[in-house]
Design a protein around this motif. Structure first.
Motif, short mmCIF file in Angstrom:
data_model
loop_
_atom_site.label_atom_id
_atom_site.label_comp_id
_atom_site.label_asym_id
_atom_site.label_seq_id
_atom_site.Cartn_x
_atom_site.Cartn_y
_atom_site.Cartn_z
N THR A 106 43.31 32.80 33.92
CA THR A 106 43.86 31.46 33.76
C THR A 106 42.86 30.54 33.07
OG1 THR A 106 43.01 30.86 35.93
CG2 THR A 106 45.27 31.67 35.83
N GLN A 134 51.98 24.92 33.79
CA GLN A 134 51.69 26.20 34.44
C GLN A 134 52.98 26.98 34.71
OE1 GLN A 134 49.34 25.62 37.99
NE2 GLN A 134 47.43 25.79 36.84
N GLY A 144 43.33 35.54 43.47
CA GLY A 144 42.62 34.56 42.69
C GLY A 144 43.45 33.36 42.27
N THR A 145 43.21 32.91 41.05
CA THR A 145 43.86 31.70 40.55
C THR A 145 45.33 31.92 40.17
OG1 THR A 145 42.95 32.21 38.37
CG2 THR A 145 41.74 30.63 39.72
N HIS A 147 37.93 34.00 40.77
CA HIS A 147 37.94 32.62 41.28
C HIS A 147 37.58 31.59 40.21
CE1 HIS A 147 38.46 34.24 45.28
NE2 HIS A 147 37.44 35.04 45.08
N SER A 148 37.37 32.04 38.98
CA SER A 148 37.04 31.16 37.86
C SER A 148 35.82 30.31 38.16
CB SER A 148 38.24 30.25 37.51
OG SER A 148 38.17 29.84 36.16
#
Length: 446
Positions: A385, A427, A364-365, A273-274
Motif C-alpha cells: 500500500t 482506498q 498488515g496494511t 506494517h509500512s
C-alpha cells in the motif's frame, strides 16, 4: 379413406418440423467446422471501476505474469509520487545487496588511553531497545541496552570509575532528517531522525503493553540512548558525561549485541506494517554494503542501482527517500508492475516479497481493506500500500479467479490543475478496481 390420408399428411408434417427443430445435435460430427471449440477468454474490462471520480487522476498498469501481455495501461509510463509503494524498491535493494543473515551490531568499547571512558558505538540498529523486563517492543526479539551494559560492566575494570561515555554514531553519515519531510511527521510518529545510534525507533514511550504507548518520536535519538545506557550501568556511571564523538584508535570491544536477521525480520516488518524508519535504515545498510555512503544520497543511489541490475529501466525515476514520505519521489506504474512480474516468477530470490507484503483482508496494511463486494478478492491480492496527502497507491500480485496471475500497480492522485482531488474514499475505489482485475483475470482488457 380421407381420414387416413389426413393422418398420413399430419405425421409427415410433424416429422419435418421435428427434424428442423432438433437438428443433428445428437449425431453431430465432432470435426464439424461449425462447432466452436476455441478456449479464447471472453473480453472483460475494468473500465467502469477505473472511471470512479474518487480516483482523481488514475494510473494503472497490469501484466499477465505468465504470458507477459500488457492488459491495462492507463498513464502507465507517466511519473507520479510513490508514497510507501516505494518500499518494494527498498526491499529489492536490500535483497540484492545485503549478505545472507546480515545483522546490525552495537558495541561498547574501552580505551587504554582514557581508562575511565566507555565508548557506545552504534551500528545502525533502530530496533535496539531500552525497555526492561516485562515490557514489550513493537519489534520482534530486539537486542536490549541492559544486556549490553551487563557485558560492559563485567569486562570493565571493577576499581575504575566511569566518568565519560563517548557516543559514536558515525556508522551513518549526512543529514538525519530528510529535508523533503514536513517537521510534523516526527511528532505524528510517521518517522524518526535516522541516526546510527537509536533505540525503539526513537519512540517517546515504546512499551506497547501500556496505554501511554506512543508513536511520537523524540528529538535526539543519540542522547536518548546514551542516557538509557548510562542508567543501565548503575551507580558507577551515574555522573558520567555523555559526549558525541568518534571511537579512539586504541579502543577494544567489551560488549556487543546484534539485531535480528535484517533480511528476514526487518524487511518483513517494513513491508507488512509500512515502517518508514525501518525503510530508511535498511536502505542505508544496503548502500554501505554496495560501497556507497550510509546517507540519504547513498540510499537513493543503491535503489536505482539494484533495479538496473535486475534489467529494469529506472532512469526516469526520481528517488528522494527510501520510505516514500517525500512528495518529490517519482515512479511509474509500468516499472512497478514489471518488478512484480519478477517477484511472481521468483527471479533473483525476489519471491521473498510475497511472504512480507500485506494480503488483502488478512495482514498488515491490507487487513481491513477489500470490504463489501470487494471481499471476493480477499486472500488473493498480495500488495504494498501507499499513502501521502493527495495520493493513494497499491502494487503487487493478483492470483486471479481464473487461475492466472497478474502483476499490477495503480495510483489515485490529486490533480489541482484539472480540479481533481482524492480523499480516504480512494482506498475503497482502488480496492474495487483491483477486485475487477481479479474477476477478469487473463481476459482483462482495456
Amino acid at each position: 379413406m380421407q381420414s387416413k390420408s389426413w393422418k398420413s399428411l399430419l405425421s409427415a408434417s410433424l416429422a419435418v418440423i421435428l427434424a428442423a427443430t432438433v437438428g443433428p445435435i445428437s449425431f453431430a460430427n465432432p470435426d464439424d467446422s461449425a462447432v466452436d471449440t476455441t478456449n479464447e477468454p471472453v473480453a472483460c474490462t475494468a473500465n467502469k471501476a477505473m472511471a470512479q471520480k474518487t480516483l482523481g487522476k488514475f494510473h494503472a498498469y497490469v501484466i499477465n505474469v505468465d504470458t507477459g501481455e500488457v492488459l491495462v495501461d492507463v498513464l502507465g509510463k507517466e511519473l507520479t509520487p510513490s508514497a510507501s509503494v516505494i518500499k518494494t524498491l527498498t526491499a529489492v535493494a536490500a535483497l540484492q545487496k545485503l549478505p545472507a543473515e546480515y545483522r546490525a551490531t552495537t558495541q561498547v568499547l574501552a580505551t587504554p588511553s582514557e581508562p575511565s571512558t566507555m565508548v557506545f558505538k552504534g551500528g545502525g540498529d533502530f530496533t535496539l531497545s531500552r525497555l526492561g523486563p516485562g515490557e514489550s517492543s513493537v519489534y520482534s526479539k530486539p537486542p536490549r541496552i541492559r544486556n549490553l551494559a551487563r557485558q560492559a560492566l563485567a569486562a570493565f575494570p571493577a576499581n575504575v570509575p566511569i566518568t565519560k561515555i563517548i557516543l559514536d554514531d558515525s556508522f551513518f553519515s549526512g543529514e538525519r532528517w530528510n529535508p523533503d519531510w514536513p517537521a510534523k511527521y516526527r511528532t505524528l510518529g510517521y518517522v524518526s531522525n535516522i541516526s546510527a545510534i537509536q533505540a525503539d525507533g526513537d519512540r517517546i514511550q515504546p512499551n506497547r503493553l501500556i496505554s501511554s504507548y506512543s508513536f511520537r518520536r523524540g528529538k535526539d535519538p543519540v542522547l536518548t540512548v546514551g542516557k538509557a545506557f548510562r542508567d543501565s550501568l548503575g551507580e558507577r556511571a551515574a555522573n558520567a558525561e555523555l559526549v558525541v564523538g568518534t571511537t579512539p584508535r586504541d579502543a577494544y570491544v567489551i560488549g556487543q549485541v546484534q539485531s535480528q536477521d535484517m533480511r528476514q525480520s526487518w524487511l518483513g516488518h517494513m513491508l507488512t506494517h509500512s515502517d518508514n524508519t525501518g525503510a530508511e535504515f535498511i536502505a542505508r545498510h544496503a548502500a554501505k554494503a554496495a560501497g556507497h555512503e550510509g546517507s540519504i544520497a547513498g540510499a537513493n543511489k543503491v535503489i536505482k542501482q539494484s533495479l538496473r541490475e535486475l534489467g529494469l529501466r529506472p532512469k526516469a525515476l526520481v528517488i528522494r527517500d527510501a520510505s516514500g514520505l517525500s512528495n518529490e519521489n517519482r515512479v511509474h506504474s509500468k516499472l512497478l508492475a514489471e518488478l512484480m512480474v519478477k517477484v511472481a516468477k521468483a527471479e533473483n530470490g525476489l519471491d521473498a516479497l510475497t511472504q512480507w507484503m500485506p494480503i488483502a483482508g488478512q495482514t498488515g496494511t491490507l487487513r481491513f481493506r477489500f470490504q463489501g463486494k470487494s471481499a471476493i478478492a480477499r486472500g488473493n491480492v498480495i500488495a504494498k500500500t501507499g499513502y501521502i496527502p493527495g495520493l493513494y497507491g497499491l502494487s503487487g500480485i493478483i492470483n486471479a479467479s481464473d487461475g492466472s496471475r497478474l502483476a499490477f500497480a495503480v495510483f489515485a492522485r490529486a490533480d489541482s490543475e484539472n480540479g481533481l482531488s482524492v480523499t480516504y474514499t480512494a482506498q475503497g475505489a482502488i480496492d474495487r478496481v483491483v477486485t475487477r482485475f481479479y474477476t477478469c483475470g487473463a481476459s482483462l482488457t482495456q
